[in-house]
Write a protein that holds these residues in place. Structure first.
Motif, PDB file in Angstrom:
ATOM      1  N   ASP A 274      35.399  76.863  58.867  1.00 35.39           N
ATOM      2  CA  ASP A 274      35.120  75.435  58.981  1.00 35.39           C
ATOM      3  C   ASP A 274      33.637  75.248  58.619  1.00 35.39           C
ATOM      4  O   ASP A 274      32.866  76.205  58.670  1.00 35.39           O
ATOM      5  CB  ASP A 274      35.387  74.965  60.417  1.00 35.39           C
ATOM      6  CG  ASP A 274      34.401  75.574  61.376  1.00 35.39           C
ATOM      7  OD1 ASP A 274      33.319  74.987  61.554  1.00 35.39           O
ATOM      8  OD2 ASP A 274      34.677  76.672  61.912  1.00 35.39           O
ATOM      9  N   THR A 275      33.268  74.032  58.265  1.00 29.06           N
ATOM     10  CA  THR A 275      31.898  73.858  57.787  1.00 29.06           C
ATOM     11  C   THR A 275      30.961  73.310  58.864  1.00 29.06           C
ATOM     12  O   THR A 275      29.844  72.893  58.580  1.00 29.06           O
ATOM     13  CB  THR A 275      31.855  72.930  56.561  1.00 29.06           C
ATOM     14  OG1 THR A 275      32.594  71.758  56.866  1.00 29.06           O
ATOM     15  CG2 THR A 275      32.447  73.615  55.357  1.00 29.06           C
ATOM     16  N   SER A 280      35.570  81.906  61.571  1.00 25.72           N
ATOM     17  CA  SER A 280      36.866  82.229  60.979  1.00 25.72           C
ATOM     18  C   SER A 280      37.961  81.705  61.895  1.00 25.72           C
ATOM     19  O   SER A 280      37.680  81.046  62.890  1.00 25.72           O
ATOM     20  CB  SER A 280      36.989  83.747  60.821  1.00 25.72           C
ATOM     21  OG  SER A 280      37.145  84.338  62.101  1.00 25.72           O
ATOM     22  N   ASN A 281      39.200  82.047  61.604  1.00 22.85           N
ATOM     23  CA  ASN A 281      40.290  81.603  62.486  1.00 22.85           C
ATOM     24  C   ASN A 281      40.235  82.328  63.829  1.00 22.85           C
ATOM     25  O   ASN A 281      40.886  81.922  64.780  1.00 22.85           O
ATOM     26  CB  ASN A 281      41.642  81.825  61.814  1.00 22.85           C
ATOM     27  CG  ASN A 281      41.987  83.298  61.708  1.00 22.85           C
ATOM     28  OD1 ASN A 281      41.170  84.101  61.226  1.00 22.85           O
ATOM     29  ND2 ASN A 281      43.161  83.686  62.162  1.00 22.85           N
ATOM     30  N   VAL A 282      39.469  83.425  63.906  1.00 17.94           N
ATOM     31  CA  VAL A 282      39.343  84.166  65.168  1.00 17.94           C
ATOM     32  C   VAL A 282      38.062  83.720  65.881  1.00 17.94           C
ATOM     33  O   VAL A 282      36.966  83.930  65.368  1.00 17.94           O
ATOM     34  CB  VAL A 282      39.269  85.683  64.905  1.00 17.94           C
ATOM     35  CG1 VAL A 282      39.194  86.448  66.228  1.00 17.94           C
ATOM     36  CG2 VAL A 282      40.451  86.155  64.066  1.00 17.94           C
ATOM     37  N   THR A 293      34.886  80.957  52.344  1.00 16.09           N
ATOM     38  CA  THR A 293      35.332  79.903  51.441  1.00 16.09           C
ATOM     39  C   THR A 293      35.639  78.645  52.243  1.00 16.09           C
ATOM     40  O   THR A 293      36.074  78.723  53.397  1.00 16.09           O
ATOM     41  CB  THR A 293      36.561  80.335  50.601  1.00 16.09           C
ATOM     42  OG1 THR A 293      36.943  79.253  49.754  1.00 16.09           O
ATOM     43  CG2 THR A 293      37.754  80.737  51.456  1.00 16.09           C
ATOM     44  N   TYR A 294      35.347  77.513  51.641  1.00 19.30           N
ATOM     45  CA  TYR A 294      35.633  76.191  52.221  1.00 19.30           C
ATOM     46  C   TYR A 294      35.551  75.202  51.078  1.00 19.30           C
ATOM     47  O   TYR A 294      34.995  75.532  50.014  1.00 19.30           O
ATOM     48  CB  TYR A 294      34.645  75.858  53.358  1.00 19.30           C
ATOM     49  CG  TYR A 294      33.171  76.004  53.006  1.00 19.30           C
ATOM     50  CD1 TYR A 294      32.473  74.980  52.360  1.00 19.30           C
ATOM     51  CD2 TYR A 294      32.478  77.176  53.313  1.00 19.30           C
ATOM     52  CE1 TYR A 294      31.116  75.127  52.035  1.00 19.30           C
ATOM     53  CE2 TYR A 294      31.133  77.321  52.998  1.00 19.30           C
ATOM     54  CZ  TYR A 294      30.458  76.288  52.353  1.00 19.30           C
ATOM     55  OH  TYR A 294      29.130  76.434  52.025  1.00 19.30           O
ATOM     56  N   PRO A 295      36.091  74.009  51.235  1.00 16.28           N
ATOM     57  CA  PRO A 295      36.060  73.071  50.112  1.00 16.28           C
ATOM     58  C   PRO A 295      34.620  72.822  49.644  1.00 16.28           C
ATOM     59  O   PRO A 295      33.760  72.520  50.455  1.00 16.28           O
ATOM     60  CB  PRO A 295      36.672  71.789  50.698  1.00 16.28           C
ATOM     61  CG  PRO A 295      37.503  72.262  51.853  1.00 16.28           C
ATOM     62  CD  PRO A 295      36.793  73.465  52.410  1.00 16.28           C
ATOM     63  N   LEU A 310      23.673  77.086  60.789  1.00  9.86           N
ATOM     64  CA  LEU A 310      24.703  76.404  61.586  1.00  9.86           C
ATOM     65  C   LEU A 310      25.517  77.397  62.411  1.00  9.86           C
ATOM     66  O   LEU A 310      25.847  77.142  63.565  1.00  9.86           O
ATOM     67  CB  LEU A 310      25.616  75.572  60.672  1.00  9.86           C
ATOM     68  CG  LEU A 310      25.173  74.101  60.513  1.00  9.86           C
ATOM     69  CD1 LEU A 310      23.800  74.011  59.881  1.00  9.86           C
ATOM     70  CD2 LEU A 310      26.185  73.291  59.745  1.00  9.86           C
ATOM     71  N   MET A 311      25.830  78.525  61.806  1.00 12.17           N
ATOM     72  CA  MET A 311      26.555  79.572  62.524  1.00 12.17           C
ATOM     73  C   MET A 311      25.814  79.954  63.798  1.00 12.17           C
ATOM     74  O   MET A 311      26.412  80.153  64.865  1.00 12.17           O
ATOM     75  CB  MET A 311      26.732  80.772  61.590  1.00 12.17           C
ATOM     76  CG  MET A 311      27.265  82.045  62.226  1.00 12.17           C
ATOM     77  SD  MET A 311      26.042  83.003  63.138  1.00 12.17           S
ATOM     78  CE  MET A 311      24.961  83.585  61.853  1.00 12.17           C
TER      79      MET A 311
END
Ligand SMILES: Cc1cc2nc3c(=O)[nH]c(=O)nc-3n(C[C@H](O)[C@H](O)[C@H](O)COP(=O)(O)OP(=O)(O)OC[C@H]3O[C@@H](n4cnc5c(N)ncnc54)[C@H](O)[C@@H]3O)c2cc1C
Ligand code: FES
Lengths: 343, 105
Positions: A274-275, A280-282, A293-295, A310-311
């Motif tokens: 997500d941005t 990740s999904n985890v 990867t993200y849009p 941001l992370m």
């Protein structure tokens, strides 16, 4: 907690420019880091692929080389004392009962932390392997992509393949140790340092080593024991060169590697995130830099730097649950300046 | 204008060519699985193609940099080139290349 495990706040897989800048952003928030990289040096693609080429799109730095950027980042993150585990592959990930991550490397190093950041870029740098049938079965016994112990090659008949510095350096270094040494390259020209080319030619002229202008076509032997390599030259035609060790040096390529086994969702070998948090999904596993990867994603160093910032905010909430995060500028915050050691 | 690119399965793809783009860029833009790890900086050799002999003769000579970098290709053929070093112009309309094994993702 496990015995002998290094405890830290954040484990970073990948010491490329983005992993390095993450040390800075996490450090400002008071988080300690350990980094793992399979390369023997720091800097990822910048150091491995283009140390001497110029980069023009780092904000505020009109031009710097890949190596200069790496050096500057190292200077910038030095106050946070990051711990590096180089020449090690991040291999095995498990989740502990307390929710922390336990990462094991191929060298046996164990790291434990509440947050894992994947900054693996285009993947781990691994040696390019010649397309020879059955090659894998000879690896570790007769075929090597690096020389860790020269003694292994004592009294052996060694064939070195390639035309760059690594190939020539090892041809020269192993000549006094090996029973027989030979070099195979597809042309009678070498992109190695001139003094190495001279030294190699001298060895050949004195009859202490062989040079074959040919290409490798196949292996002979009963795996894992090599007895020879089939070569084919324009002038010589096909023949078998007898040897019991093969050292191919064709540079490195990037492969995703063990990260694929970490249980994280992948999309064409990239980690969707997500941005807002670059998670990740985890939960607790973040991905920044070329690996995610993200849009709208652009594989640029500057994008990775933004992602690292941001992370770090999201990582703080996991590593320091219940603590409040203060948004501060390095320019004016005495707390941040203390962390940076400038006050 | 077009170029013809044979992939790892022997399938030929006709790709729209763009003046001023490199062959690697056109192959990548067309979505064919070319590694091109260094993005065209002539430092990886993973954009290796084998050019059809007649076309090979019509291409501008390799630079010294390209000759050196081709050393990192796992097998070098008589008409091997690094596709990121071939810039397309209308005289190359119809250029035929095959992706070398080490260029395929
Ligand atoms: C020739 C060239 C020129 C470029 N020029 C520019 C430019 O001008 N501007 C720009 O913005 N970008 C440029 N780029 C792109 C830029 O270099 C990348 O975007 C950047 O390096 C990505 O940084 P990263 O830290 O995400 O990953 P990387 O630099 O790829 O580093 C990732 C590191 O992780 C390690 N790793 C991965 N998996 C593992 C594992 N399991 N265990 C241990 N280690 C692992 C790898 O070995 C590697 O060292 C260029 C790239 C190339 C090749
Ligand atoms: S893309 Fe790397 S050499 Fe062409």
């Amino acid at each position: 907690m496990s015995d002998n495990a290094h405890q830290t706040d954040v484990i970073i897989v990948g010491a490329g420019p983005v992993g390095l800048f993450a040390v800075f952003e996490l450090g400002l928030l008071g988080l300690k880091t350990h980094l793992v990289d399979i390369l023997d040096r720091i800097g990822g693609q910048c150091a491995e692929l283009y140390p001497e080429k110029p980069i023009y799109d780092i904000p505020g730095i009109p031009v710097c080389t890949g190596q200069e950027l790496t050096d500057k980042l190292m200077e910038q993150i030095a106050p946070f004392d990051p711990q590096f585990h180089l020449s090690e592959m991040a291999e095995e990930l498990t989740r502990l009962d307390n929710g922390h991550w336990r990462l094991k490397t191929d060298a046996g190093t164990v790291l434990e932390a509440p947050v894992l950041v994947i900054a693996a870029g285009g993947g781990s740098f691994v040696p390019k392997k010649p397309h020879l049938e059955g090659l894998d079965d000879y690896e570790g016994e007769s075929v090597f992509y690096a020389v860790r112990q020269m003694e292994r090659f004592r009294d052996k008949s060694v064939l070195v393949a390639g035309g760059g510095d690594s190939a020539l350096d090892w041809f020269i270094a192993l000549q006094p140790i090996a029973r027989k040494i030979a070099l195979v390259h597809h042309r009678d020209g070498f992109r190695a340092a001139p003094h190495s080319v001279e030294a190699m030619r001298a060895i050949v002229a004195e009859g202490k080593g062989e040079l074959h202008i040919a290409q490798m076509k196949g292996l002979e032997g009963t795996a894992p024991h090599l007895t020879g390599v089939r070569l084919e030259g324009k002038e010589t035609g096909a023949f078998v060169h007898e040897c019991d060790m093969l050292l191919p040096f064709y540079g490195l390529t990037m492969k995703l590697g063990p990260v694929a086994e970490f249980g994280i969702n992948l999309e064409q070998n990239l980690i969707p995130v997500d941005t807002a948090k670059f998670e990740s999904n985890v939960p607790g596993i973040f991905a920044i830099g070329d690996i995610n990867t993200y849009p709208g994603k652009l594989k640029l160093i500057l994008s990775g730097f933004h992602e690292a910032a941001l992370m770090s905010q999201a990582a703080f909430k996991i590593a320091r649950p219940g603590e409040r995060l203060r948004f501060q500028y390095t320019t004016s915050s005495s707390e941040l300046q203390k962390k940076l050691g400038v006050r | 204008m077009k170029i013809l690119v044979t992939d790892g399965h022997g399938v030929e793809h006709e790709i729209e060519a763009t003046d001023g783009w490199t062959v690697m860029e056109m192959i990548r833009d067309a979505g064919l699985p070319i590694k091109a790890e260094c993005g065209g900086s002539c430092v990886c050799a993973t954009c290796h193609v084998i050019v059809e002999a007649d076309w090979f003769a019509k291409l501008p000579e390799k630079t010294e940099e390209e000759v050196d970098m081709l050393d990192l290709a796992l097998e070098v053929f008589d008409t091997s080139r690094l596709s990121c070093q071939i810039e397309f112009d209308p005289s190359l309309d119809g250029l035929k290349v095959t992706l070398a094994p080490d260029a395929i993702m």
